[in-house]
Each structure stands twice: as structure tokens, then as C-alpha cells.
Motif scaffolding. Structure first.
Motif, PDB file in Angstrom:
ATOM      1  N   GLY A   1       0.781  -1.231   0.000  1.00 40.53           N
ATOM      2  CA  GLY A   1       0.000   0.000   0.000  1.00 40.53           C
ATOM      3  C   GLY A   1       0.808   1.273   0.000  1.00 40.53           C
ATOM      4  O   GLY A   1       0.236   2.367   0.101  1.00 40.53           O
TER       5      GLY A   1
ATOM      6  N   GLY B   1       2.466   2.600  -2.449  1.00 43.63           N
ATOM      7  CA  GLY B   1       2.384   3.343  -3.705  1.00 43.63           C
ATOM      8  C   GLY B   1       3.481   3.032  -4.695  1.00 43.63           C
ATOM      9  O   GLY B   1       3.738   3.828  -5.605  1.00 43.63           O
TER      10      GLY B   1
ATOM     11  N   THR C   1       2.254   2.856  -8.392  1.00 43.85           N
ATOM     12  CA  THR C   1       1.923   4.193  -8.890  1.00 43.85           C
ATOM     13  C   THR C   1       3.179   4.956  -9.264  1.00 43.85           C
ATOM     14  O   THR C   1       3.271   5.553 -10.349  1.00 43.85           O
ATOM     15  CB  THR C   1       1.132   4.972  -7.828  1.00 43.85           C
ATOM     16  OG1 THR C   1      -0.111   4.306  -7.583  1.00 43.85           O
ATOM     17  CG2 THR C   1       0.860   6.406  -8.280  1.00 43.85           C
TER      18      THR C   1
ATOM     19  N   LEU D   1       5.990   3.749   4.937  1.00 46.46           N
ATOM     20  CA  LEU D   1       4.608   3.968   5.351  1.00 46.46           C
ATOM     21  C   LEU D   1       4.272   3.118   6.562  1.00 46.46           C
ATOM     22  O   LEU D   1       4.680   1.952   6.644  1.00 46.46           O
ATOM     23  CB  LEU D   1       3.661   3.614   4.194  1.00 46.46           C
ATOM     24  CG  LEU D   1       2.182   3.897   4.390  1.00 46.46           C
ATOM     25  CD1 LEU D   1       1.913   5.403   4.452  1.00 46.46           C
ATOM     26  CD2 LEU D   1       1.361   3.268   3.270  1.00 46.46           C
TER      27      LEU D   1
ATOM     28  N   VAL E   1      -1.647   2.087   7.984  1.00 44.43           N
ATOM     29  CA  VAL E   1      -2.128   2.942   6.895  1.00 44.43           C
ATOM     30  C   VAL E   1      -2.073   2.181   5.579  1.00 44.43           C
ATOM     31  O   VAL E   1      -3.006   2.257   4.751  1.00 44.43           O
ATOM     32  CB  VAL E   1      -1.288   4.236   6.809  1.00 44.43           C
ATOM     33  CG1 VAL E   1      -1.720   5.084   5.615  1.00 44.43           C
ATOM     34  CG2 VAL E   1      -1.405   5.037   8.106  1.00 44.43           C
ATOM     35  N   GLY E   2      -1.001   1.438   5.367  1.00 44.65           N
ATOM     36  CA  GLY E   2      -0.867   0.660   4.145  1.00 44.65           C
ATOM     37  C   GLY E   2      -1.971  -0.367   3.991  1.00 44.65           C
ATOM     38  O   GLY E   2      -2.533  -0.533   2.899  1.00 44.65           O
TER      39      GLY E   2
ATOM     40  N   ARG F   1      -4.975  -0.232   5.222  1.00 44.89           N
ATOM     41  CA  ARG F   1      -6.212   0.484   4.904  1.00 44.89           C
ATOM     42  C   ARG F   1      -6.247   0.867   3.426  1.00 44.89           C
ATOM     43  O   ARG F   1      -7.283   0.775   2.767  1.00 44.89           O
ATOM     44  CB  ARG F   1      -6.363   1.724   5.781  1.00 44.89           C
ATOM     45  CG  ARG F   1      -6.766   1.434   7.210  1.00 44.89           C
ATOM     46  CD  ARG F   1      -7.407   2.657   7.846  1.00 44.89           C
ATOM     47  NE  ARG F   1      -6.477   3.771   7.944  1.00 44.89           N
ATOM     48  CZ  ARG F   1      -5.773   4.075   9.045  1.00 44.89           C
ATOM     49  NH1 ARG F   1      -5.889   3.323  10.136  1.00 44.89           N
ATOM     50  NH2 ARG F   1      -4.967   5.116   9.054  1.00 44.89           N
ATOM     51  N   ARG F   2      -5.111   1.308   2.896  1.00 44.45           N
ATOM     52  CA  ARG F   2      -5.047   1.680   1.482  1.00 44.45           C
ATOM     53  C   ARG F   2      -5.346   0.486   0.586  1.00 44.45           C
ATOM     54  O   ARG F   2      -6.114   0.595  -0.374  1.00 44.45           O
ATOM     55  CB  ARG F   2      -3.655   2.234   1.143  1.00 44.45           C
ATOM     56  CG  ARG F   2      -3.362   3.631   1.639  1.00 44.45           C
ATOM     57  CD  ARG F   2      -1.999   4.054   1.115  1.00 44.45           C
ATOM     58  NE  ARG F   2      -1.646   5.416   1.456  1.00 44.45           N
ATOM     59  CZ  ARG F   2      -0.533   6.021   1.038  1.00 44.45           C
ATOM     60  NH1 ARG F   2       0.330   5.359   0.264  1.00 44.45           N
ATOM     61  NH2 ARG F   2      -0.263   7.284   1.373  1.00 44.45           N
ATOM     62  N   VAL F   3      -4.731  -0.653   0.891  1.00 45.70           N
ATOM     63  CA  VAL F   3      -4.937  -1.843   0.065  1.00 45.70           C
ATOM     64  C   VAL F   3      -6.391  -2.285   0.121  1.00 45.70           C
ATOM     65  O   VAL F   3      -7.014  -2.590  -0.904  1.00 45.70           O
ATOM     66  CB  VAL F   3      -4.006  -2.987   0.516  1.00 45.70           C
ATOM     67  CG1 VAL F   3      -4.356  -4.279  -0.214  1.00 45.70           C
ATOM     68  CG2 VAL F   3      -2.553  -2.625   0.266  1.00 45.70           C
TER      69      VAL F   3
ATOM     70  N   ALA G   1      -9.012  -0.527   0.788  1.00 47.32           N
ATOM     71  CA  ALA G   1      -9.879   0.437   0.111  1.00 47.32           C
ATOM     72  C   ALA G   1      -9.776   0.314  -1.399  1.00 47.32           C
ATOM     73  O   ALA G   1     -10.774   0.455  -2.121  1.00 47.32           O
ATOM     74  CB  ALA G   1      -9.517   1.858   0.541  1.00 47.32           C
ATOM     75  N   ALA G   2      -8.574   0.031  -1.894  1.00 49.57           N
ATOM     76  CA  ALA G   2      -8.364  -0.041  -3.342  1.00 49.57           C
ATOM     77  C   ALA G   2      -8.842  -1.353  -3.940  1.00 49.57           C
ATOM     78  O   ALA G   2      -9.348  -1.384  -5.063  1.00 49.57           O
ATOM     79  CB  ALA G   2      -6.880   0.164  -3.659  1.00 49.57           C
TER      80      ALA G   2
ATOM     81  N   THR H   1       3.360   9.152   2.728  1.00 53.02           N
ATOM     82  CA  THR H   1       2.125   9.914   2.953  1.00 53.02           C
ATOM     83  C   THR H   1       2.146  11.245   2.207  1.00 53.02           C
ATOM     84  O   THR H   1       1.124  11.942   2.171  1.00 53.02           O
ATOM     85  CB  THR H   1       1.896  10.180   4.452  1.00 53.02           C
ATOM     86  OG1 THR H   1       2.959  11.021   4.960  1.00 53.02           O
ATOM     87  CG2 THR H   1       1.847   8.878   5.241  1.00 53.02           C
TER      88      THR H   1
END
Length: 216
Positions: free
Chosen positions: A20, A22, A25, A143, A147-148, A150-152, A154-155, A194
Motif C-alpha cells: 500500500g 504506492g 503508482t 509507510l 495505513v498501508g 487500509r489503502r490496500v 480500500a483499493a 504519505t
């Protein structure tokens, strides 16, 4: 032969960090920038990057049930040996820029440290598999693992086998990455994941420009 264990004018850039952070990206943005600048880019990943690698990726990330830690480490090493020989080294020999999502540092962090197999032992196996190939630059996107995750989620909505490990596992991975960066400051660029995406991309481009300038 250079310190990277190869000849040729290509450059090898890897992106590391927890789930997560990034990496994909930033790899895509870096590829676009390099291509616009006239560079030939090979963007790839581990595990994966080849047909064989994609099958290994399915095993290590989505296998149901227990996978023995040593078996996991050796599957990653097998993927790496094939990937380096068939994709990465040929690209570097042509003078291309290889932009890769994960490499040996991930094996050291995940299997060597978080799986408690021994960082030195896993690095030795990985270095042998890669025949001594080291990156010219490693971008570490740092990161908080909470938080990571949560990002994964959510995505993608689901977590793979490694992403599903406990927070303590991913904290150990993060600490291992940061320790490696402190040990090799010339190779690593450590960035706070972040920060805004374009701000991170700018920092990556600035450092990559230095690496490419040194190659000229």
C-alpha cells in the motif's frame, strides 16, 4: 564489470516498501517520465515479470493453506533467478532503464526478518539467484503498515496471503527496510509515502536524473 555485477549502460531502479505504499503508482509515473525523455524503459515486478514468474506469484501470494517459510523464500529466489536472466540483464545490456517493483530487499525484509529465516542467509540465497546484480538506485516508500493495510483494502477490497499477516509482521518488514536504507545510504532514497503522489514523483525524478547523469 561494475559494482552492480554487470556491464552495459542500462540502469536498474527498484522500488521497495510495505504493502500500500504506492510503489506501482510511482513506477508507472517514472516510466512515463523516462519514456517522454527518450529513454527505453522496461517496467517489471517481482514476483512476476515473466510467464513462469506469474505462476510463482500465484503460489506465493494466493496459495491456500500454510506455505513453509523456507519454501516461500526459495520460490521467490527461483522467480528472481529466471526473471533476472531472461528480462533484467538483457534489458540492461541493451542500455534500457529497468524500473522494478520489489527485488532482493523485499526478500530480506519479508522472509529474512519478518519470517525469522535470517537476513544474511536470505540475502546470500537471493544474491546467488540474481548472480550478484544490485540496483543502481532503490526508492524506499516508507509507510505505517496500518495505513498501508487500509489503502490496500480500500483499493482492492481483499488482502493476499502476505498482506493478511499481523501488524507486527508488517512492522518488522518496515523496520528491516529502514535498517537496510541506513546501511546503504548511497543506494537508497527514502521517502515518506504519505506525501502527495506528484510530490513523491518529483523527488524520485530528481534522484533518477542524478543516476542517469552519472551514467552519461
Amino acid at each position: 564489470m561494475s559494482a552492480s555485477g554487470r556491464t552495459g549502460r542500462g540502469r536498474f531502479i527498484t522500488l521497495e516498501g510495505g504493502d500500500g505504499a504506492g510503489k506501482s503508482t510511482q513506477a508507472a509515473l517514472l516510466e512515463d517520465w523516462l519514456t517522454e525523455g527518450g529513454r527505453t524503459v522496461v517496467r517489471t515486478r517481482e514476483p512476476g515479470g515473466t510467464a513462469l514468474g506469474e505462476r510463482i506469484r500465484e503460489m506465493v501470494l494466493h496459495e491456500r493453506g500454510h506455505v513453509a517459510p523456507r519454501a516461500e523464500a526459495l520460490l521467490y529466489a527461483a522467480d528472481r533467478a529466471h526473471h533476472v536472466e531472461t528480462v533484467v540483464r538483457p534489458a540492461l545490456a541493451r542500455g534500457d532503464v529497468v524500473v522494478q517493483d520489489r527485488y532482493i530487499d523485499s526478500s530480506v525484509a519479508y522472509q529474512g526478518v519478518a519470517r525469522s529465516l535470517g537476513a544474511d542467509r536470505v540475502r546470500a540465497v537471493s544474491d546467488w539467484a540474481a548472480d550478484g546484480l544490485t540496483p543502481d538506485l532503490t526508492v524506499l516508500l516508507d509507510l505505517d503498515p496500518v495505513v498501508g493495510r487500509r489503502r490496500v483494502a480500500a483499493a482492492r477490497g481483499t488482502l493476499d496471503r502476505l498482506e493478511s499477516e499481523a501488524t507486527a509482521f508488517h512492522t518488522a518488514v518496515r523496520d528491516a527496510f529502514l535498517a537496510m536504507a541506513r546501511a546503504e545510504p548511497d543506494r537508497f532514497l527514502v521517502l515518506d509515502a504519505t506525501r502527495p503522489v506528484e510530490e513523491l514523483a518529483g523527488a524520485v525524478r530528481a534522484r533518477v536524473a542524478q543516476v542517469l547523469g552519472a551514467a552519461a
